[in-house]
Write an enzyme that holds these catalytic residues in place. Structure first.
Site, short mmCIF file in Angstrom:
data_model
loop_
_atom_site.label_atom_id
_atom_site.label_comp_id
_atom_site.label_asym_id
_atom_site.label_seq_id
_atom_site.Cartn_x
_atom_site.Cartn_y
_atom_site.Cartn_z
N LEU A 25 -30.23 -18.89 14.46
CA LEU A 25 -30.61 -18.46 13.12
C LEU A 25 -31.38 -19.55 12.39
CD1 LEU A 25 -27.25 -16.81 12.05
CD2 LEU A 25 -29.36 -15.64 12.63
N GLY A 26 -31.10 -20.80 12.79
CA GLY A 26 -31.77 -21.89 12.13
C GLY A 26 -31.15 -23.20 12.54
N ALA A 27 -31.72 -24.27 12.04
CA ALA A 27 -31.18 -25.59 12.35
C ALA A 27 -31.13 -26.39 11.08
CB ALA A 27 -32.05 -26.28 13.39
N GLY A 28 -29.96 -26.86 10.74
CA GLY A 28 -29.81 -27.66 9.53
C GLY A 28 -29.51 -29.09 9.90
N GLY A 48 -26.59 -29.41 12.46
CA GLY A 48 -26.63 -28.78 13.77
C GLY A 48 -27.17 -27.37 13.67
N ASP A 85 -27.01 -31.65 -0.97
CA ASP A 85 -28.16 -31.08 -0.27
C ASP A 85 -28.47 -29.68 -0.77
OD1 ASP A 85 -29.14 -30.62 3.22
OD2 ASP A 85 -30.29 -31.11 1.43
#
Ligand SMILES: *[C@@H]1O[C@H](CO)[C@@H](O)[C@H](O)[C@H]1NC(C)=O
Ligand SMILES: *[C@@H]1O[C@H](CO)[C@@H](O)[C@H](O)[C@H]1NC(C)=O
Ligand SMILES: *[C@@H]1O[C@H](CO)[C@@H](O)[C@H](O)[C@H]1NC(C)=O
Ligand SMILES: *[C@@H]1O[C@H](CO)[C@@H](O)[C@H](O)[C@H]1NC(C)=O
Ligand SMILES: *[C@@H]1O[C@H](CO)[C@@H](O)[C@H](O)[C@H]1NC(C)=O
Ligand SMILES: *[C@@H]1O[C@H](CO)[C@@H](O)[C@H](O)[C@H]1NC(C)=O
Ligand SMILES: *[C@@H]1O[C@H](CO)[C@@H](O)[C@H](O)[C@H]1NC(C)=O
Ligand SMILES: *[C@@H]1O[C@H](CO)[C@@H](O)[C@H](O)[C@H]1NC(C)=O
Ligand SMILES: *[C@@H]1O[C@H](CO)[C@@H](O)[C@H](O)[C@H]1NC(C)=O
Ligand SMILES: *[C@@H]1O[C@H](CO)[C@@H](O)[C@H](O)[C@H]1NC(C)=O
Ligand SMILES: *[C@@H]1O[C@H](CO)[C@@H](O)[C@H](O)[C@H]1NC(C)=O
Ligand SMILES: *[C@@H]1O[C@H](CO)[C@@H](O)[C@H](O)[C@H]1NC(C)=O
Length: 856
Positions: free
Chosen positions: A504-507, A510, A627
């Site tokens: 779904l994504g990378a933050g 992780g 953040d």
């Protein structure tokens, strides 16, 4: 000796003949029949499936209750709702046709009220129905129309009837068909603690005429009604569809829960197949007056609020607690003792009369000064709700995951329970050395105790067991029932994410994958990286995160900690993150999301502010998010804003150099507050700055650091303030909104955003004030320019000769990287931002200060 044998046979036949009418297999019981405790034969149904007989009373074994029971001994109906008689009592069908329960004294305790209505006999049917019939066989009276606490298959429970058990009452709401559970003690107000329609497609919209509840033979609990073509499913038994020689039934139990059961013939025991109230501690009065309900890991347990109380009946903790010293006779002052993670249950009608919107301190003081107030609860879910308990009966619930603090009035001094994992149990204690009454330590002790106990239990039970998977699933269920985060095995998560396929994504912490749990709940699984933390510490952080509940915060469902694997399982947000709505015209090739209308944008802004406010001001351990950015603001299917990734920073290994920074703060360029780079303390005001940038972007539909021709090649945030000074609000707003916006609201939001991005932290409002300003509750002054000439930052940056504009210090692809005090950080920041709209995250760290930093 044939003669003797013949005599025997005659005797035997004789005996059988004599016994037959006594056993009365399905035969009608004529007028004048009676049953007595002791050894009279039971009345049986034709095939002996059911019997009517006296049995010992559960409350006092020396007394007897007349009950219809299923083969093996599961009672389904009792005369007079369980009224107990002594050995001289009886159940008799009088010569007038009235069925009466008579005590030894001759007093009639209960009657069917059918005297002189033509009753000629009684019969127990194969279904379990006890029938009083007239000469033509018609039913004058039947037990199925007068249920006690149980409804069996082939019985119909219609609205208007009651099931009762102790102080509890179950009814079917006539109009909605809702299942309703009430606590109705004589002399006290009736409390409705459960009122739910089980099938949304069915309760949504219709008014029923005369709903009736039935337990089908296949284990489905359903509702029928004249306005419904087919029965509607209310619940499925967990052994639904299984066949066998068994009886199924629903029952209002003595603990106030409504459950479905099945019982095998002859077994004498019933197995639970479904329950209406998933969380037993939410049953009002379960632990009696002043009792505190909690979970010991496997079962609900009752305790007392503090050592100022003692159990009313030490043999039965469910009977509640009494004060050792009555409030009226306190030798000195009375005081409010604080109970953390505790809630005094408040349902209708109390919820309508007892709630106020005040702060936590006022919630305590208002109760202390109110003479009739015995306890109060302040909800820490962002609502600011306070419940003052003035009734004579109060019921409490304690759990580490409850976001509320309660106060109970006791004589000075208040003596808290010793800090043990468990609910207010005062008997056990532990030599933990934690003898300090400092509230924070008590809470810490309780939480860590629970976590540790769970861990040890898990280790002992599951670690080396081949049945690990099944056992852990079962354990997870228990944990879920008790409100704690669910522990998943790595294999389970691997399976549910199909081997971590759908990213779904990378933050910063992780990658995130889409997963589907066994119960078909869709989740987002975050695979944490760079975690070298001990298991214990990880679990403590997880417990803290999962106990942080708010409508505008993403909920943590569970976690996995196995070997080096550390994963977090979050609720899945259908509509993704805010950035995809705001910046869809730029960068991303897959920019197919529609533009978000202004009203939604504003609601998202307010929701986000509420979520952050909760983190800063309303939850126990203050969390500085560090953040805040559009990528971390997720939207559910109704476009409710949910802040994600809070509380994670503490999980990162401080030795991981990628994350090491001056004050170990994580953040993203463009959203970092100036103090971040100036090596000054990071406070909640740093989040306010980041939020201000997000708010500005929400209005303008572009990144705060975007530089374009139509912004005079200035950063958007700088240009926007200049335009605002010129009175050109309409020029700042996202063009795609095409005039479809409430301009007063836009201007207010714009002003708030400029207040938030003030260079001086003390100039920025708190998040609580931001919410009020946005909502228009608070007057707004004209914001000064975000960058002030005499700021601390000017001092640090001026020496570098970089543009004195604070805004441009931050991130512009064309400007040189600003020098920073820390060589570490400099390295990080010097890496230019990539062409894509996504930004490199520099560093991370969670900050949790015990006190919010509030200046404004
Ligand atoms: C009683 O049992 C017999 C034999 O098992 C069966 O044929 C009959 O249908 C049963 N009667 C009722 C009322 O269930
Ligand atoms: C019936 O009588 C016994 C003894 O006489 C008494 O203990 C009991 O309470 C009576 N039951 C009811 C319901 O009054
Ligand atoms: C018996 O009861 C049924 C149902 O209540 C009624 O319809 C019938 O008329 C009654 N018969 C006699 C003889 O009273
Ligand atoms: C059901 O309970 C309510 C409330 O206690 C009472 O008013 C009503 O009469 C009861 N109904 C029946 C059929 O017993
Ligand atoms: C029935 O239950 C639903 C929740 O399932 C609730 O929203 C509704 O208000 C209830 N209806 C009544 C009449 O109490
Ligand atoms: C409720 O009923 C109305 C009119 O019958 C209908 O327009 C509406 O869509 C229904 N709502 C739901 C949630 O079913
Ligand atoms: C709601 O009722 C329908 C029709 O009876 C049934 O198919 C469905 O499974 C029910 N939903 C739930 C959640 O029980
Ligand atoms: C929890 O309480 C129940 C009932 O009191 C008891 O049977 C069970 O053993 C307890 N479990 C633990 C882990 O203490
Ligand atoms: C009672 O409480 C008040 C307020 O806390 C305090 O001022 C007073 O001294 C107390 N009195 C006694 C007898 O403790
Ligand atoms: C599915 O399971 C998870 C964790 O076990 C739980 O949080 C969630 O509420 C469940 N969903 C449903 C619909 O039962
Ligand atoms: C666009 O979608 C495709 C397939 O869904 C994906 O492979 C690609 O990475 C996406 N591109 C961007 C920029 O998100
Ligand atoms: C986002 O929310 C809207 C409105 O509820 C819904 O129609 C849409 O399908 C959602 N988008 C996705 C990708 O789920």
């Amino acid at each position: 000796m044939p003669s003797l044998r013949g005599g025997d046979l005659t005797l035997l036949l004789c005996g059988c003949f004599l016994l037959l009418p006594l056993l009365s297999h399905g035969a009608d019981m004529p007028l004048g029949s009676s049953l007595t405790p002791g050894n009279s034969s039971p009345w049986l149904s034709p095939n002996s499936t059911f019997s009517l007989a006296f049995g010992p009373s559960p409350a006092s074994p020396s007394l007897s209750v007349a009950s219809v029971s299923y083969a093996g001994g599961v009672p389904i109906w009792s005369a007079g709702a369980g009224a107990a008689v002594d050995s001289g009592g009886s159940l008799r069908l009088s010569s007038t046709g009235d069925l009466q329960l008579v005590n030894g004294s001759g007093a009639v305790l209960w009657s069917s009220n059918t005297a002189n209505q033509g009753v000629t006999a009684a019969a127990l049917q194969e279904s379990g129905n006890l029938l009083l019939k007239n000469s033509s066989g018609g039913a004058v009276w039947q037990s199925f129309d007068h249920p006690t606490d149980t409804v069996v298959m082939s019985q119909t429970f219609s609205s208007g009837l009651n099931l009762t058990s102790g102080d509890y009452l179950f009814t079917l709401d006539r109009g909605s068909g809702n299942l309703t559970l009430r606590w109705a003690r004589r002399g006290a107000a009736t409390i409705t603690y459960f009122n739910r329609g089980y099938n949304a497609s069915f309760t949504a919209n219709r008014t029923l005429s005369s709903p009736a509840l039935t337990m089908q033979t296949n284990g489905i609990v359903s509702i029928t009604d004249g306005t419904l073509a087919t029965p509607v499913v209310v619940a499925y038994s967990s052994n639904y569809g299984e066949s066998g020689d068994m009886m199924r039934f629903v029952r209002l139990d003595a603990d106030g829960n409504f459950r479905a059961y099945s019982a095998a013939r002859g077994s004498g025991t019933a197995a639970e197949q479904w329950s209406a109230v998933a969380d037993q501690c939410q049953v009002f009065g379960y632990c009696g007056n002043m009792g505190v309900c909690g979970y010991n890991g496997t079962a609900p347990v009752c305790g007392c609020p503090s050592q100022n109380f003692q159990p009313s009946n030490p043999a039965n903790p469910r009977e509640g607690c009494t004060r050792k010293v009555d409030l009226a006779s306190c030798p000195g002052n009375s005081t409010m003792l604080e109970l953390d993670n505790t809630q005094f249950l408040t349902y209708t009608p109390e919820i309508n009369t007892e709630q106020f919107f005040v702060g936590i301190t006022a919630c305590r003081l208002n109760c202390l000064s109110g003479t009739s107030c015995v306890a109060s609860t302040a909800l820490a879910d962002g609502s600011g709700l306070c419940f003052l308990k003035v009734s004579t009966f109060v019921s409490a619930y304690q759990s580490a995951s409850l976001p509320s603090t309660s106060f109970v009035k006791v004589c000075f001094p208040g003596v808290p329970n010793p800090p043990v994992g468990g609910a207010g149990s005062s008997s056990s204690s532990r030599n933990s050395g934690l003898r300090s009454w400092v509230v924070v330590l008590v809470v810490l002790g309780v939480v860590s105790g629970l976590v540790l106990a769970e861990w040890v239990l898990w280790w002992v039970l599951c670690r080396n067991s081949p049945k690990y998977g099944a056992a852990s699933a079962q354990y997870a269920l228990l944990e879920y029932a008790s409100g704690a985060p669910v522990q998943f095995s790595y294999r389970e998560l691997q399976r549910s994410t199909k081997g971590f396929k759908e990213k779904l994504g990378a933050g910063g912490f992780g990658a995130v994958y889409r997963g589907v749990l066994a119960n078909r709940t869709v989740v987002a699984v975050k695979q944490l990286e760079g975690i070298e933390q001990g298991e214990k510490q990880f679990r403590m952080e997880v417990a803290t995160i999962s106990s942080t509940h708010h409508l505008n915060l993403v909920r943590l469902i569970g976690f996995c900690s196995e070997g080096r694997h550390r994963l977090l399982v979050y609720e899945f947000m259908k509509n993704g993150s805010l950035d995809s709505f705001l910046f869809s015209h730029g960068g991303d090739a897959n920019a197919s999301k529609p533009t978000m209308p202004w009203s939604t944008r504003f609601a998202v802004a307010v929701g986000t502010a509420r979520g952050i406010t909760y983190l800063h001001e309303e939850c126990r351990d203050c969390i500085v998010h560090c953040d805040i950015k559009p990528e971390n603001i997720l939207l559910d299917e109704h476009h409710n804003a949910k802040v994600s990734d809070f509380g994670l920073a503490k999980l990162i290994n401080p030795k991981d150099h990628r994350h090491r920074t001056l004050t170990s703060v994580r953040g993203t360029r463009g959203y970092l507050a100036p103090e971040w780079l100036a090596n000054l303390p990071i406070t909640v005001k740093s989040d306010v700055y980041s939020y201000g940038m997000v708010l500005l972007e929400t209005i303008g539909g572009r990144r705060n650091f975007d530089i374009a021709d139509d912004t005079d090649r200035k950063k958007f945030s700088v240009w926007a303030y200049e335009e605002y000074e010129r009175g050109n609000v309409a020029g700042i707003i996202d063009r795609r909104l095409a005039g479809d916006a409430d301009m007063a609201q836009v201007e207010r939001a714009l002003q708030v955003s400029f207040w938030c991005i003030q260079e001086q932290p003390s100039q920025r409002p708190t998040m609580g004030k931001v919410v009020q300003m946005l909502e228009g509750v608070m007057e707004l002054e004209r914001p000064p320019p975000p960058k002030s000439s005499d700021s601390f930052l000017t001092a640090t940056t001026a020496t570098s000769g970089v543009s004195s504009s604070m805004a441009s210090t931050f991130a512009s692809s064309s400007a040189p990287a600003p020098p920073v005090p820390s060589p570490n950080l400099e390295q990080e920041i010097a890496v230019g931002r990539s062409a894509s709209a996504r930004h490199r995250e520099i560093a991370s760290l969670p900050l949790r200060s015990s006190e919010p930093y509030m200046t404004m």
